[in-house]
Structures are given as C-alpha cells and as structure tokens.
Design a protein around this motif. Structure first.
Motif, PDB file in Angstrom:
ATOM      1  N   UNK A  42       0.798  -1.345  -0.173  1.00  0.00           N
ATOM      2  CA  UNK A  42       0.171  -0.063  -0.053  1.00  0.00           C
ATOM      3  C   UNK A  42       0.910   1.449   0.072  1.00  0.00           C
ATOM      4  N   UNK A  43       1.971   1.218   0.778  1.00  0.00           N
ATOM      5  CA  UNK A  43       2.848   2.504   0.834  1.00  0.00           C
ATOM      6  C   UNK A  43       3.553   2.522  -0.605  1.00  0.00           C
ATOM      7  N   UNK A  44       3.738   1.660  -1.083  1.00  0.00           N
ATOM      8  CA  UNK A  44       4.533   1.710  -2.680  1.00  0.00           C
ATOM      9  C   UNK A  44       3.526   2.044  -3.645  1.00  0.00           C
ATOM     10  N   UNK A  47       2.274   5.710  -3.072  1.00  0.00           N
ATOM     11  CA  UNK A  47       3.465   6.430  -2.979  1.00  0.00           C
ATOM     12  C   UNK A  47       3.543   7.349  -4.576  1.00  0.00           C
ATOM     13  N   UNK A  48       3.574   8.813  -4.574  1.00  0.00           N
ATOM     14  CA  UNK A  48       3.680   9.498  -5.688  1.00  0.00           C
ATOM     15  C   UNK A  48       5.272   9.319  -6.182  1.00  0.00           C
ATOM     16  N   UNK A  49       6.088   8.463  -5.710  1.00  0.00           N
ATOM     17  CA  UNK A  49       7.545   8.027  -6.556  1.00  0.00           C
ATOM     18  C   UNK A  49       7.590   6.635  -6.677  1.00  0.00           C
ATOM     19  N   UNK A  50       7.999   6.303  -7.697  1.00  0.00           N
ATOM     20  CA  UNK A  50       8.147   4.939  -8.044  1.00  0.00           C
ATOM     21  C   UNK A  50       9.630   4.395  -7.731  1.00  0.00           C
ATOM     22  N   UNK A  51       9.573   3.056  -7.448  1.00  0.00           N
ATOM     23  CA  UNK A  51      10.946   2.380  -7.147  1.00  0.00           C
ATOM     24  C   UNK A  51      11.672   2.537  -8.643  1.00  0.00           C
ATOM     25  N   UNK A 106       4.091   8.552   3.585  1.00  0.00           N
ATOM     26  CA  UNK A 106       5.155   7.421   4.195  1.00  0.00           C
ATOM     27  C   UNK A 106       5.814   6.431   3.081  1.00  0.00           C
ATOM     28  N   UNK A 107       4.956   6.285   2.029  1.00  0.00           N
ATOM     29  CA  UNK A 107       5.425   5.392   0.810  1.00  0.00           C
ATOM     30  C   UNK A 107       6.372   6.289   0.244  1.00  0.00           C
ATOM     31  N   UNK A 108       6.359   7.416  -0.062  1.00  0.00           N
ATOM     32  CA  UNK A 108       7.106   8.160  -0.823  1.00  0.00           C
ATOM     33  C   UNK A 108       8.337   8.582  -0.064  1.00  0.00           C
ATOM     34  N   UNK A 109       8.292   8.671   1.126  1.00  0.00           N
ATOM     35  CA  UNK A 109       9.896   8.466   2.014  1.00  0.00           C
ATOM     36  C   UNK A 109      10.298   7.401   2.085  1.00  0.00           C
ATOM     37  N   UNK A 112      12.375   7.105  -1.143  1.00  0.00           N
ATOM     38  CA  UNK A 112      13.557   7.926  -1.199  1.00  0.00           C
ATOM     39  C   UNK A 112      14.375   7.278  -0.412  1.00  0.00           C
ATOM     40  N   UNK A 113      14.158   6.830   0.639  1.00  0.00           N
ATOM     41  CA  UNK A 113      15.129   6.023   1.771  1.00  0.00           C
ATOM     42  C   UNK A 113      15.919   4.681   1.114  1.00  0.00           C
ATOM     43  N   UNK A 114      14.964   4.070   0.143  1.00  0.00           N
ATOM     44  CA  UNK A 114      15.480   3.199  -0.605  1.00  0.00           C
ATOM     45  C   UNK A 114      16.477   3.331  -1.630  1.00  0.00           C
ATOM     46  N   UNK A 115      15.957   4.546  -2.314  1.00  0.00           N
ATOM     47  CA  UNK A 115      16.987   4.883  -3.379  1.00  0.00           C
ATOM     48  C   UNK A 115      18.318   5.326  -2.821  1.00  0.00           C
ATOM     49  N   UNK A 116      18.251   6.095  -1.479  1.00  0.00           N
ATOM     50  CA  UNK A 116      19.591   6.551  -0.874  1.00  0.00           C
ATOM     51  C   UNK A 116      20.327   5.350  -0.454  1.00  0.00           C
ATOM     52  N   UNK A 117      19.581   4.425   0.046  1.00  0.00           N
ATOM     53  CA  UNK A 117      20.459   3.264   0.731  1.00  0.00           C
ATOM     54  C   UNK A 117      21.116   2.636  -0.740  1.00  0.00           C
ATOM     55  N   UNK A 118      20.687   2.332  -1.834  1.00  0.00           N
ATOM     56  CA  UNK A 118      20.805   1.845  -3.098  1.00  0.00           C
ATOM     57  C   UNK A 118      22.291   2.701  -3.719  1.00  0.00           C
ATOM     58  N   UNK A 119      21.975   3.946  -3.432  1.00  0.00           N
ATOM     59  CA  UNK A 119      22.977   4.924  -3.956  1.00  0.00           C
ATOM     60  C   UNK A 119      24.268   4.690  -3.142  1.00  0.00           C
TER      61      UNK A 119
END
Length: 131
Positions: A42-44, A47-51, A106-109, A112-119
C-alpha cells in the motif's frame, strides 16, 4: 467485452485491492505477515514516487504493470476470506465516496530512503575502483 473494457476492469480491481490492503492493515484479524506485506504494498502503491522511475524506457513501467499487481495479488491471497470480504466492502464504499486514490507520504519517504540506500551501497562498492 473488448480489450479496453478488460483493461479498465483490471485497473479498477487493482485500485480496489490496494485500498483493500490499506483497510486490512488496520483490521485486527489480519495475520502479521499479511499486514507487513500489505502495508508495504500500500505504501508503495500510494506513493507518488516509483521504485523504477517512469522516464526509464520499458523498465519504468514494469513496476506498474508487473511488480505492483503481483505484490497486490500475493498480499490479498494471504488474507483470511472473511477479512478480505469485509475490507473489500470498505474499499468499495471508500471509492464510491472519494473517487480518487489517496496519497501516502510514508510510501514516498520509504522509496526515497530505498533509493538513498541503493546509492550509498553503490558508492561503497564503486569507491575502491576509483582509488
């Protein structure tokens, strides 16, 4: 029923089931593992931001076409039948009253956290190669 009508019906079911998972996450009789997966989905979904950003050719739409429906299907299958029925009724009522889907900050956050962790992981992995 033509292809356009089938796609619209499929999209409506996906929307309904993502809202169903939202209500199931709050339901007392939902098992913990179904809640965990359902709330992540649901969070994903909200979320307005996609993986995988949509501007990436072909891959950008894979999460919308394959990943998200697959995760929704799996999470719905984990719900007990009575909880699923009750939560689907709540989702249908919510859709009739509100129309548009909600957004999840929360899904957007989380994305973003997942993208930062991958980076960060890529940076640590690549750092020794640039010395």
């Amino acid at each position: 029923m033509n292809i356009s009508q089938r796609l619209k019906a499929w999209a409506r079911r996906i929307k309904r089931d993502s809202l169903t998972l939202w209500f199931a996450g709050k339901h007392a009789r939902t098992p913990w593992y179904a809640k965990a997966l359902g709330l992540f989905v649901v969070a994903y979904a909200l979320s307005p931001i996609d993986l995988i950003p949509d501007f990436i050719p072909v891959l950008g739409y894979l999460d919308d076409v394959l990943l998200l429906p697959g995760l929704i299907w799996l999470a719905v299958r984990l719900l007990p039948p009575d909880v699923l029925r009750e939560c689907r009724e709540q989702a249908e009522a919510w859709m009739r009253m509100n129309g548009a889907k909600p957004r999840s900050r929360i899904g957007a956050v989380l994305i973003v956290v997942l993208w930062l962790a991958l980076a960060a992981a890529a940076g640590f992995w690549l750092a020794p190669h640039f010395r």
